[in-house]
Scaffold this motif. Structure first.
Motif, PDB file in Angstrom:
ATOM      1  N   ALA A 207     -12.959  60.350  60.852  1.00 32.95           N
ATOM      2  CA  ALA A 207     -12.021  60.163  61.812  1.00 32.95           C
ATOM      3  C   ALA A 207     -10.533  59.917  60.977  1.00 32.95           C
ATOM      4  CB  ALA A 207     -12.331  59.230  63.060  1.00 32.95           C
ATOM      5  N   THR A 208      -9.614  60.782  61.459  1.00 35.46           N
ATOM      6  CA  THR A 208      -8.373  60.507  60.686  1.00 35.46           C
ATOM      7  C   THR A 208      -7.373  59.571  61.344  1.00 35.46           C
ATOM      8  OG1 THR A 208      -8.287  62.916  60.054  1.00 35.46           O
ATOM      9  CG2 THR A 208      -6.142  61.693  59.763  1.00 35.46           C
ATOM     10  N   HIS A 209      -7.255  58.506  60.606  1.00 39.51           N
ATOM     11  CA  HIS A 209      -6.046  57.284  61.385  1.00 39.51           C
ATOM     12  C   HIS A 209      -6.636  57.132  62.442  1.00 39.51           C
ATOM     13  CE1 HIS A 209      -3.546  60.331  62.550  1.00 39.51           C
ATOM     14  NE2 HIS A 209      -2.987  60.469  61.301  1.00 39.51           N
ATOM     15  N   LEU A 210      -7.890  56.422  62.759  1.00 40.63           N
ATOM     16  CA  LEU A 210      -8.258  56.227  64.186  1.00 40.63           C
ATOM     17  C   LEU A 210      -7.310  55.261  64.930  1.00 40.63           C
ATOM     18  CD1 LEU A 210     -10.603  56.839  66.061  1.00 40.63           C
ATOM     19  CD2 LEU A 210     -11.673  54.491  65.402  1.00 40.63           C
ATOM     20  N   GLY A 211      -7.254  55.617  66.161  1.00 40.67           N
ATOM     21  CA  GLY A 211      -5.932  54.709  66.752  1.00 40.67           C
ATOM     22  C   GLY A 211      -4.600  55.082  66.717  1.00 40.67           C
ATOM     23  N   ARG A 233     -22.670  58.276  62.886  1.00 41.16           N
ATOM     24  CA  ARG A 233     -22.450  59.311  61.722  1.00 41.16           C
ATOM     25  C   ARG A 233     -20.943  59.624  61.290  1.00 41.16           C
ATOM     26  NH1 ARG A 233     -25.090  63.869  65.665  1.00 41.16           N
ATOM     27  NH2 ARG A 233     -23.631  62.606  66.971  1.00 41.16           N
ATOM     28  N   VAL A 234     -20.262  58.730  61.931  1.00 43.41           N
ATOM     29  CA  VAL A 234     -18.698  58.984  61.791  1.00 43.41           C
ATOM     30  C   VAL A 234     -18.256  57.672  60.935  1.00 43.41           C
ATOM     31  CG1 VAL A 234     -16.392  59.420  62.657  1.00 43.41           C
ATOM     32  CG2 VAL A 234     -18.441  60.328  63.793  1.00 43.41           C
ATOM     33  N   ARG A 235     -17.582  58.193  59.772  1.00 49.12           N
ATOM     34  CA  ARG A 235     -16.667  57.096  59.189  1.00 49.12           C
ATOM     35  C   ARG A 235     -15.173  57.228  59.442  1.00 49.12           C
ATOM     36  NH1 ARG A 235     -19.676  57.757  53.025  1.00 49.12           N
ATOM     37  NH2 ARG A 235     -21.310  56.283  53.401  1.00 49.12           N
ATOM     38  N   VAL A 236     -14.711  55.862  59.689  1.00 48.50           N
ATOM     39  CA  VAL A 236     -13.120  56.265  60.280  1.00 48.50           C
ATOM     40  C   VAL A 236     -12.350  55.816  59.265  1.00 48.50           C
ATOM     41  CG1 VAL A 236     -14.174  55.823  62.515  1.00 48.50           C
ATOM     42  CG2 VAL A 236     -13.449  53.832  61.562  1.00 48.50           C
ATOM     43  N   GLY A 237     -10.951  56.401  59.117  1.00 49.59           N
ATOM     44  CA  GLY A 237     -10.080  55.813  58.419  1.00 49.59           C
ATOM     45  C   GLY A 237      -9.122  54.973  59.246  1.00 49.59           C
ATOM     46  N   LEU A 238      -8.498  53.802  58.945  1.00 46.56           N
ATOM     47  CA  LEU A 238      -7.660  52.842  59.529  1.00 46.56           C
ATOM     48  C   LEU A 238      -6.471  52.719  58.716  1.00 46.56           C
ATOM     49  CD1 LEU A 238     -10.366  50.581  60.616  1.00 46.56           C
ATOM     50  CD2 LEU A 238      -9.464  52.360  62.067  1.00 46.56           C
ATOM     51  N   ILE A 239      -5.189  52.616  59.225  1.00 43.67           N
ATOM     52  CA  ILE A 239      -4.040  52.273  58.843  1.00 43.67           C
ATOM     53  C   ILE A 239      -3.747  50.872  58.718  1.00 43.67           C
ATOM     54  CG2 ILE A 239      -1.600  52.849  58.498  1.00 43.67           C
ATOM     55  CD1 ILE A 239      -2.080  55.727  59.845  1.00 43.67           C
ATOM     56  N   ALA A 240      -3.518  49.963  57.806  1.00 45.73           N
ATOM     57  CA  ALA A 240      -3.347  48.763  57.831  1.00 45.73           C
ATOM     58  C   ALA A 240      -2.093  48.117  57.494  1.00 45.73           C
ATOM     59  CB  ALA A 240      -4.648  47.818  56.942  1.00 45.73           C
ATOM     60  N   ASP A 241      -1.317  48.866  57.837  1.00 43.01           N
ATOM     61  CA  ASP A 241       0.218  48.468  57.524  1.00 43.01           C
ATOM     62  C   ASP A 241       0.798  47.193  58.478  1.00 43.01           C
ATOM     63  OD1 ASP A 241       0.599  49.908  59.571  1.00 43.01           O
ATOM     64  OD2 ASP A 241       2.067  51.306  58.585  1.00 43.01           O
ATOM     65  N   GLY A 242       0.181  46.886  59.407  1.00 47.46           N
ATOM     66  CA  GLY A 242       0.629  46.026  60.193  1.00 47.46           C
ATOM     67  C   GLY A 242       1.483  46.563  61.452  1.00 47.46           C
ATOM     68  N   LEU A 250      -7.686  46.288  64.469  1.00 44.68           N
ATOM     69  CA  LEU A 250      -8.192  46.568  63.011  1.00 44.68           C
ATOM     70  C   LEU A 250      -9.507  45.625  62.968  1.00 44.68           C
ATOM     71  CD1 LEU A 250      -5.108  46.278  60.358  1.00 44.68           C
ATOM     72  CD2 LEU A 250      -7.142  48.256  60.831  1.00 44.68           C
ATOM     73  N   ILE A 251      -9.354  44.457  63.371  1.00 44.26           N
ATOM     74  CA  ILE A 251     -10.698  43.464  63.511  1.00 44.26           C
ATOM     75  C   ILE A 251     -11.885  44.253  64.115  1.00 44.26           C
ATOM     76  CG2 ILE A 251     -11.502  41.317  64.287  1.00 44.26           C
ATOM     77  CD1 ILE A 251      -9.065  40.182  63.460  1.00 44.26           C
ATOM     78  N   ALA A 252     -11.524  44.652  65.443  1.00 40.22           N
ATOM     79  CA  ALA A 252     -12.510  45.000  66.188  1.00 40.22           C
ATOM     80  C   ALA A 252     -13.225  46.557  65.597  1.00 40.22           C
ATOM     81  CB  ALA A 252     -11.799  45.337  67.580  1.00 40.22           C
ATOM     82  N   MET A 253     -12.070  47.074  65.370  1.00 43.03           N
ATOM     83  CA  MET A 253     -12.663  48.730  64.737  1.00 43.03           C
ATOM     84  C   MET A 253     -13.576  48.522  63.395  1.00 43.03           C
ATOM     85  SD  MET A 253      -9.304  51.304  65.254  1.00 43.03           S
ATOM     86  CE  MET A 253      -9.083  51.864  66.937  1.00 43.03           C
ATOM     87  N   VAL A 265      -6.741  53.344  54.711  1.00 45.78           N
ATOM     88  CA  VAL A 265      -6.000  54.547  54.489  1.00 45.78           C
ATOM     89  C   VAL A 265      -4.410  54.226  54.329  1.00 45.78           C
ATOM     90  CG1 VAL A 265      -7.322  56.507  54.977  1.00 45.78           C
ATOM     91  CG2 VAL A 265      -5.526  55.993  56.524  1.00 45.78           C
ATOM     92  N   SER A 266      -3.509  54.837  53.755  1.00 49.10           N
ATOM     93  CA  SER A 266      -1.896  54.332  53.753  1.00 49.10           C
ATOM     94  C   SER A 266      -1.258  55.426  54.595  1.00 49.10           C
ATOM     95  CB  SER A 266      -1.469  54.152  52.399  1.00 49.10           C
ATOM     96  OG  SER A 266      -1.156  55.537  51.998  1.00 49.10           O
ATOM     97  N   ASP A 267      -1.754  56.547  54.640  1.00 50.21           N
ATOM     98  CA  ASP A 267      -0.700  57.626  55.349  1.00 50.21           C
ATOM     99  C   ASP A 267       0.673  57.538  54.937  1.00 50.21           C
ATOM    100  OD1 ASP A 267      -0.634  59.990  56.946  1.00 50.21           O
ATOM    101  OD2 ASP A 267      -0.177  58.848  58.919  1.00 50.21           O
ATOM    102  N   LEU A 268       0.887  57.184  53.555  1.00 54.21           N
ATOM    103  CA  LEU A 268       2.006  57.195  52.953  1.00 54.21           C
ATOM    104  C   LEU A 268       2.832  58.470  53.058  1.00 54.21           C
ATOM    105  CD1 LEU A 268       1.615  55.409  49.375  1.00 54.21           C
ATOM    106  CD2 LEU A 268       3.330  54.634  51.236  1.00 54.21           C
ATOM    107  N   THR A 269       4.344  58.377  53.171  1.00 53.70           N
ATOM    108  CA  THR A 269       5.103  59.468  53.248  1.00 53.70           C
ATOM    109  C   THR A 269       6.147  59.130  51.960  1.00 53.70           C
ATOM    110  OG1 THR A 269       6.765  58.439  54.700  1.00 53.70           O
ATOM    111  CG2 THR A 269       5.283  59.670  55.598  1.00 53.70           C
ATOM    112  N   ALA A 270       6.679  60.408  51.777  1.00 48.06           N
ATOM    113  CA  ALA A 270       7.622  60.076  50.642  1.00 48.06           C
ATOM    114  C   ALA A 270       8.658  58.942  50.655  1.00 48.06           C
ATOM    115  CB  ALA A 270       8.464  61.319  50.487  1.00 48.06           C
TER     116      ALA A 270
END
Length: 378
Positions: A207-211, A233-242, A250-253, A265-270
């Motif tokens: 799952a891509t940046h869930l939430g 069966r699903v692994r989830v990516g989470l953005i933890a930048d606040g 984040l805690i619950a997920m 994950v960061s989901d960083l942009t340029a």
């Protein structure tokens, strides 16, 4: 090479020996001064979702192999020694060109080849709905098409594709994409829970940046987040930048997905790694970066991507949640490596046989003091 530090929990002094780019031995030591006088020893971080960094854009019109090489070296200095270039929704030709740039960068530089296990195409088979599509250009969103994914594979090392999972035709295309050896991730979706369950049964297991990438208003239940969190069966990516997810979310997920079903994950942009100010980006358009690393559309409070690194996410997690530094580092190294196709053996770990990608971090600030990539100082 020998590398001395302390374990992330501060209990042990640890010496790592490496040869030919691989960790050969890990030993606990007794020291006269105590382990807390040593820097924290951690594996290099693994970021499974990066759109750009330090002014370089995977999705820019001017992307070239040198762009990918520059991002690789800039990320390493920030503690991310492995990363997945992420190409968002666009015309077929632009996606193919970006993938070709990733392929040529890996061919040209062995450090880049080691750092990049695969590429991620985030779209264009996503929801066109407001909120769900995020900043993806609605002109280029289109129905899921395994034939197009087959063409992408001929251009470059695509390893992950994000799809909405909606529609009666989605499961058949997902099965075909999985047969190509490509992971399918659910994201940027307005799909009903039953559609998501059918997509997972067909082989979508990430799952891509869930939430995020979801309508701002959803039913209490069912909704895509509950469905993806509940399915083991699903692994989830989470953005933890606040900014993308509140700390309690984040805690619950993370707790819902323990012991290994979540990763950061960061989901960083340029704009990541740049000074606060206003910028024009390929992903978000006119954006403003604040001092606290919030990246917003100019003149609004809407997020326009991310500017915090994966190590920033580790720091946020340890500061704002009950998770320890040991747990936060695991969520940013070993666990994303497990979720990423093409990852090298034991990537994201400090153990014999793992790549000698190692960080030494200040124990108080969790800032990078030293980066070692493939057994070499960077």
């Amino acid at each position: 090479m020998k590398i001395l530090g302390c374990s992330p929990d501060g209990r042990h002094a640890v010496e790592v020996e490496a040869e030919a780019g691989v960790i050969t031995q890990v030993s606990r030591l007794s020291t006269a001064s105590g382990p807390r006088d040593l820097p924290v020893l951690a594996p290099g971080l693994v970021d499974a979702q990066v759109n750009g960094y330090a002014g370089h854009d995977v999705n820019g019109e001017d992307v070239e192999p040198g762009t990918i090489i520059a991002i690789t070296h800039a990320l390493a200095r920030a503690g991310t020694t492995s990363w997945v270039p992420t190409i968002i929704t666009g015309p077929r030709e632009r996606i193919m060109h970006a993938l070709d740039c990733v392929r040529r960068a890996r061919d040209a530089d062995p450090v880049v080849r080691a750092a990049i296990p695969c590429a991620h195409v985030e779209g264009p088979f996503i929801s066109p709905d407001d909120g769900a599509r995020g900043v993806h250009d609605p002109r280029h969103i289109r129905p899921i098409d395994a034939d197009e994914v087959t063409a992408w594979k001929s251009a470059g090392p695509v390893g992950i594709v994000t799809v909405s999972g909606a529609g009666a035709e989605a499961p058949a295309h997902i099965r075909r994409i999985r047969q190509l050896g490509i992971a399918v991730s659910i994201g940027h979706t307005s799909a009903a829970s039953a559609e998501i369950s059918r997509a997972v049964a067909a082989g979508a297991h990430l799952a891509t940046h869930l939430g995020n990438g979801i309508p701002t208003m959803v039913p209490r239940h069912p909704n895509p987040m509950w469905t993806l969190l509940a399915d083991d069966r699903v692994r989830v990516g989470l953005i933890a930048d606040g900014h993308h997810l509140p700390a309690e979310t984040l805690i619950a997920m993370i707790r819902a997905k323990q012991p290994r079903g979540a990763y950061l994950v960061s989901d960083l942009t340029a704009v990541g790694g740049c000074s606060p100010g206003r910028y024009t980006t390929a992903v978000g358009g006119e954006v403003e970066l604040s001092d606290n690393l919030r990246l917003s559309h100019l003149g609004s409070d809407m997020l326009a991507g991310a500017a915090a690194t994966l190590l920033d996410g580790v720091r946020f997690l340890t500061r704002a949640t009950p998770f320890t530094l040991t747990e936060a580092l695991d969520l940013a190294s070993r666990l994303p490596a497990l979720a990423t196709p093409g990852s090298r053996r034991a990537l994201g770990r400090i153990r014999p046989g793992a790549p000698a990608d190692v960080l030494l971090l200040d124990p108080d600030t969790v800032q990078v003091e030293t980066v070692i990539v493939g057994g070499n100082h960077r």
